[in-house]
Scaffold this active site. Structure first.
Site, PDB file in Angstrom:
ATOM      1  N   VAL A  12     -10.600 -41.908  37.477  1.00  0.00           N
ATOM      2  CA  VAL A  12     -11.480 -42.242  36.354  1.00  0.00           C
ATOM      3  C   VAL A  12     -10.985 -43.484  35.620  1.00  0.00           C
ATOM      4  O   VAL A  12     -11.769 -44.403  35.319  1.00  0.00           O
ATOM      5  CB  VAL A  12     -11.613 -41.037  35.377  1.00  0.00           C
ATOM      6  CG1 VAL A  12     -12.549 -41.392  34.225  1.00  0.00           C
ATOM      7  CG2 VAL A  12     -12.130 -39.807  36.109  1.00  0.00           C
ATOM      8  N   LYS A 100     -10.989 -32.604  30.305  1.00  0.00           N
ATOM      9  CA  LYS A 100     -11.588 -31.344  29.831  1.00  0.00           C
ATOM     10  C   LYS A 100     -10.556 -30.299  29.436  1.00  0.00           C
ATOM     11  O   LYS A 100     -10.783 -29.500  28.539  1.00  0.00           O
ATOM     12  CB  LYS A 100     -12.565 -30.774  30.864  1.00  0.00           C
ATOM     13  CG  LYS A 100     -12.014 -30.633  32.255  1.00  0.00           C
ATOM     14  CD  LYS A 100     -12.783 -31.474  33.242  1.00  0.00           C
ATOM     15  CE  LYS A 100     -11.945 -31.675  34.482  1.00  0.00           C
ATOM     16  NZ  LYS A 100     -12.509 -32.491  35.485  1.00  0.00           N
ATOM     17  N   LYS A 200     -15.073 -26.468  30.936  1.00  0.00           N
ATOM     18  CA  LYS A 200     -16.324 -27.135  30.564  1.00  0.00           C
ATOM     19  C   LYS A 200     -17.221 -26.219  29.726  1.00  0.00           C
ATOM     20  O   LYS A 200     -17.855 -26.675  28.771  1.00  0.00           O
ATOM     21  CB  LYS A 200     -17.046 -27.615  31.827  1.00  0.00           C
ATOM     22  CG  LYS A 200     -16.292 -28.770  32.504  1.00  0.00           C
ATOM     23  CD  LYS A 200     -16.802 -29.028  33.898  1.00  0.00           C
ATOM     24  CE  LYS A 200     -16.067 -30.185  34.568  1.00  0.00           C
ATOM     25  NZ  LYS A 200     -16.329 -30.279  36.005  1.00  0.00           N
ATOM     26  N   GLY A 297     -16.865 -37.904  40.099  1.00  0.00           N
ATOM     27  CA  GLY A 297     -16.846 -39.196  40.792  1.00  0.00           C
ATOM     28  C   GLY A 297     -16.423 -40.316  39.866  1.00  0.00           C
ATOM     29  O   GLY A 297     -16.615 -40.254  38.654  1.00  0.00           O
TER      30      GLY A 297
HETATM   31  N1  HSE Z   1     -13.190 -31.217  40.277  1.00  0.00           N
HETATM   32  C1  HSE Z   1     -14.292 -31.442  39.384  1.00  0.00           C
HETATM   33  C2  HSE Z   1     -15.581 -31.033  40.096  1.00  0.00           C
HETATM   34  C3  HSE Z   1     -14.312 -32.878  38.962  1.00  0.00           C
HETATM   35  O1  HSE Z   1     -15.562 -30.821  41.321  1.00  0.00           O
HETATM   36  O2  HSE Z   1     -16.607 -30.885  39.437  1.00  0.00           O
HETATM   37  C4  HSE Z   1     -15.179 -33.182  37.781  1.00  0.00           C
HETATM   38  O3  HSE Z   1     -14.780 -32.521  36.613  1.00  0.00           O
END
Ligand code: HSE
Length: 409
Positions: A12, A100, A200, A297
């Site tokens: 990122v 997160k 999340k 991504g």
């Molecule tokens: N490993 C996480 C996913 C990356 O596959 O959604 C994004 O938070």
């Protein structure tokens, strides 16, 4: 001109630097000022990059530099990200993060520091990658009482489940493919054990309902146990298995869970395939709203990070959005108290059908080719987990194999 620093030059962080260079003029026009990458903190060296001279291994080069006004944290994990972000806020710098775990564990505290200091702490990229969801939830839906948030929040597991459902691929093979495509981590447990989705849903629930929900307060179950038999049984009841994160307002309380659930095929969320994410928000005025897009991504996530940076540049002297209060141990109550229909697999002889029907009341038996000979499968009417456990206990010779909640959508 506003100077920023990026801490963590991984997927990122490097995406943020790349996008900032690539779209510099457009970003400056949006922000009203040029945004300059002043420092990049990373222990590794990247001598071939055009901004190689910006790298430092010393956090103090960022925290002690008064000309850096905004810091982007893309290191991930709690240590040292938590200490560094806190120190940046205390040093008077606004922060943007995609982390997160940091927001799910420490969001209330960091938001409180930002508020006291008159700074911004934004984290759009922490949920749903590039999908705009936190800002719309906080701003555009502000007039609604939100009653629940339901999401497919992890791209890796959604990719794996899609392969299992559509190609009949066994779990292990789907995991290997996800790893080969670079979706899953080398140690994929944060994805497949539901921890990533848990973080999340904590962030979404905290924002939607105004009080912090901590990861330990979310009942979390991953997809490790899911087999092709479960996938086929789900199809037999007209649904697909999705790893669902759910937060439901329950009077003054909240109930949150992450678990594989059956989503009926006519629901929009059943069509969220591969690495895509979707978040459904239910408000009293708007009804259901669904946010859909790429949840992971490099560039999708970088686009969300840079949008937050632009917002902070535009609001260097004003605080905006995103605030919730600290949580409490008794704020979150057990998700299992919410009644739901369940798909149950039990190891039992066929002659136990009558006993099961007597104990559970109204049930529908289902089957599929893959169901082992010594098992029965059935769907219950809506019941709490306690009621379900009591009914199971009442039938001798029925050993539970799997329970899957039918997502109420
Ligand atoms: N490993 C996480 C996913 C990356 O596959 O959604 C994004 O938070």
């Amino acid at each position: 001109m506003v100077k920023i620093a990026v801490m963590g030059h991984g997927v990122v962080g490097s995406g943020v630097a790349e996008l900032l260079q690539k779209n510099a003029a457009h970003i400056a026009a949006k922000a009203g000022e040029e945004i300059v990458l002043e420092r990049v903190l990373d222990l590794r060296e990247f001598p071939d990059l055009p901004y190689a001279d910006k790298f430092t291994k010393r956090f103090a080069d960022i925290s002690d530099d008064p000309t850096i006004q905004i810091v982007v944290e893309t290191m991930g994990g709690l240590t040292p990200a938590y200490d560094y972000v806190k120190a940046c806020l205390l040093a008077g710098k606004s922060v943007v993060t995609s982390n997160k775990e940091l927001v799910a564990q420490k969001g209330d505290e960091l938001l409180a520091i930002a508020k006291e200091k008159g700074l911004n702490f934004l984290f759009e990229a922490s949920v749903g990658g590039g999908i705009p969801v936190l800002r719309p939830l906080d701003q555009c839906l502000a007039a609604n009482e939100v009653s629940e948030v339901t999401g497919i929040l992890n791209g890796t597991t959604n990719f794996m489940l899609t392969r299992m459902i559509e190609d009949g691929m066994p779990f292990e093979e789907a995991l290997l493919l996800a790893q080969k495509r670079g979706y899953a981590e080398r140690d994929p447990s944060a994805d497949i054990d539901g921890l990533d989705a848990c973080r999340k849903i904590c962030i979404l629930a905290s924002l939607a309902f105004g009080r912090h929900v901590y990861p330990a307060q979310v009942r979390t179950e991953g997809i490790r146990e899911i087999t092709l038999t479960d996938v086929r049984l789900a199809a037999a009841v007209g649904g697909v298995i999705k790893l669902i994160g759910k937060a439901v307002k329950n009077g003054e309380h909240v109930s949150c869970a992450v678990a594989p659930m059956i989503v009926r095929k006519e629901h929009l969320l059943s069509d969220v395939r591969d690495v895509f994410n979707a978040i459904l928000v239910r408000g009293d005025a708007i009804g259901d709203v669904v946010f859909y897009g790429r949840g992971a991504g490099k560039l999708p996530t970088a686009s969300a990070v840079l949008a937050d940076v632009i917002d902070e540049v535009k609001h260097l002297k004003a605080r905006k959005y995103l605030c919730w209060s600290a949580g409490a141990p008794d704020y979150a109550i057990d998700f299992g108290l919410l009644p739901a229909r369940m798909l149950l697999r039990v190891r039992a002889d066929a002659d136990k059908k009558a006993d099961l029907a007597a104990a559970f009341g109204n049930i529908e038996f289902v089957t599929c080719d893959a169901l082992p000979q010594d098992e029965l499968a059935f769907v219950t009417s809506a019941m709490t987990e306690k009621e379900l456990d009591a009914a199971l206990k009442a039938v001798s010779g029925a050993e539970p194999v799997r329970r899957l909640r039918l997502a109420e959508l």
